[in-house]
Scaffold this motif. Sequence first.
Motif, short mmCIF file in Angstrom:
data_model
loop_
_atom_site.label_atom_id
_atom_site.label_comp_id
_atom_site.label_asym_id
_atom_site.label_seq_id
_atom_site.Cartn_x
_atom_site.Cartn_y
_atom_site.Cartn_z
N UNK A 87 29.50 68.64 53.04
CA UNK A 87 30.27 67.57 52.97
C UNK A 87 31.94 67.55 52.69
N UNK A 88 32.29 66.67 52.79
CA UNK A 88 33.66 66.59 52.44
C UNK A 88 34.79 65.37 51.72
N UNK A 89 35.22 66.54 50.63
CA UNK A 89 35.54 65.81 49.36
C UNK A 89 36.68 65.27 49.62
N UNK A 90 37.03 63.84 49.47
CA UNK A 90 38.49 63.84 49.28
C UNK A 90 38.92 62.83 47.87
N UNK A 91 40.02 63.64 47.31
CA UNK A 91 40.10 63.88 46.54
C UNK A 91 41.84 62.95 45.71
N UNK A 92 42.58 62.50 46.77
CA UNK A 92 43.62 62.35 46.67
C UNK A 92 43.35 60.23 47.78
N UNK A 93 43.74 59.78 47.51
CA UNK A 93 43.06 58.53 48.42
C UNK A 93 44.27 57.74 48.63
N UNK A 94 45.27 58.40 49.67
CA UNK A 94 45.89 58.18 50.22
C UNK A 94 45.72 57.49 51.72
N UNK A 95 46.63 56.71 52.83
CA UNK A 95 46.56 55.59 53.10
C UNK A 95 45.75 56.59 54.61
N UNK A 96 45.95 57.93 54.64
CA UNK A 96 45.67 58.82 55.67
C UNK A 96 44.26 59.20 55.26
N UNK A 97 44.12 59.73 54.19
CA UNK A 97 42.65 59.76 53.98
C UNK A 97 41.87 58.96 54.04
N UNK A 98 41.70 57.76 53.84
CA UNK A 98 40.85 56.72 53.43
C UNK A 98 40.64 56.11 54.66
N UNK A 99 41.37 56.15 55.89
CA UNK A 99 41.64 55.96 57.46
C UNK A 99 40.44 57.19 57.81
N UNK A 100 41.13 58.35 57.62
CA UNK A 100 39.48 59.18 57.96
C UNK A 100 38.37 58.62 57.44
N UNK A 101 38.52 58.42 56.05
CA UNK A 101 36.84 58.06 55.72
C UNK A 101 36.28 56.58 56.78
#
Length: 325
Positions: free
Chosen positions: A1-15
């Motif tokens: 499982x991968x954790x996203x701690x910094x909810x940037x646009x790039x990260x949310x698009x990845x999710x």
Amino acid sequence: MQMISNCTDVELKKAAKALKDGHLVVFPTETVYGLGADATNKKVVDRIYSVKGRPTDHPLIVHVSGIKKIQQWAIEIPDFAIELGRKFWPGPLTLILKRSKVAENYITGNQDYVALRVPGHPVALELIRNYENIGGLGVVAPSANRFGAVSPTSAGDATEELGTFLSGEDFIIDGGNCELGIESTIIDCTGLTPIIIRPGCITGQQIENSTGWKISAISKKNEIKTSGQLVSHYSPRAEIIKSSKVFEGEGFIAMDVFSTPLGAIRLASPKTIEEYAKILYKAFRAADHQGIAKVKIIPPSGIGLAASIVDRINKASAKSLKGKD
Ligand code: TXA
Ligand code: MG
């Protein structure tokens, strides 16, 4: 499982892409954390049930980014439901409506009704918007806990609940502590008038004030299946007992006006009803972390949100499903 701690646009698009590709994404909402999946992908929805350990006849809530999107999922939507959506979305409200063909049996528990919600948390909304932009229709998301256990109100709690059941391509998005702390109000809109079938942060009084309608609470005969309606639910391992008689070594939860009995372990002292809702599940979890066997709790008094908190306390203190999680 991968954790996203910094909810940037790039990260949310990845999710969002992970959701669309058929992976699980745990995300924050204003109520509790949700275990999200593409609502049109049976394979990943099956995983929700196995990760949670939840019986498959318990339906899931479909989360969308705005009221216009509900038309894909529901038919014969009554005017009062539209009015509720307009007034309270994005927010902690779930509407039960007659389903369209898109809402398949594997998300509705074989019922002809579908549950819909537009969450108010900015990270949830952004995630869902991104997922819709790449062709997604809706995100099913039950609370991100094992069946019968306490809903998580932080990414850490969700990881504790489900971390070991997730796989390498799944995500957990850390959006901090949930603002409200108890699950959304569910309103059955399949009859002539709206009926509250799970009390929550939006209260009958608020609805009455804003729409002028009298709104009724659940009738025992209501046949729609809601797992939150099970007598026992939202339970920690510790035994939750409504009482002010507290013995040494027992946990204690009450409004801050109540002083801590001698020898008791104070788990929460909320100053307001809103704070009580926000920290209730954290306090249950703290009891388990500290290995406390019994927690005495003085429920808040009053109507509205206080009554919704009492509903959760009653379910946590009912014993019939103990050991279910
Ligand atoms: O605040 C919330 O509602 C959170 C966040 C993540 O959005 N979600 C949540 O989902 O609490 P869950 O699955 O833990 O609880 C949803 C309740 C369940 O008791 C389920 O049985 C009921 O909603 N439900 C879902 N679809 C339904 C339907 N078609 N008819 C009746 N009840 C339904
Ligand atoms: Mg739940």
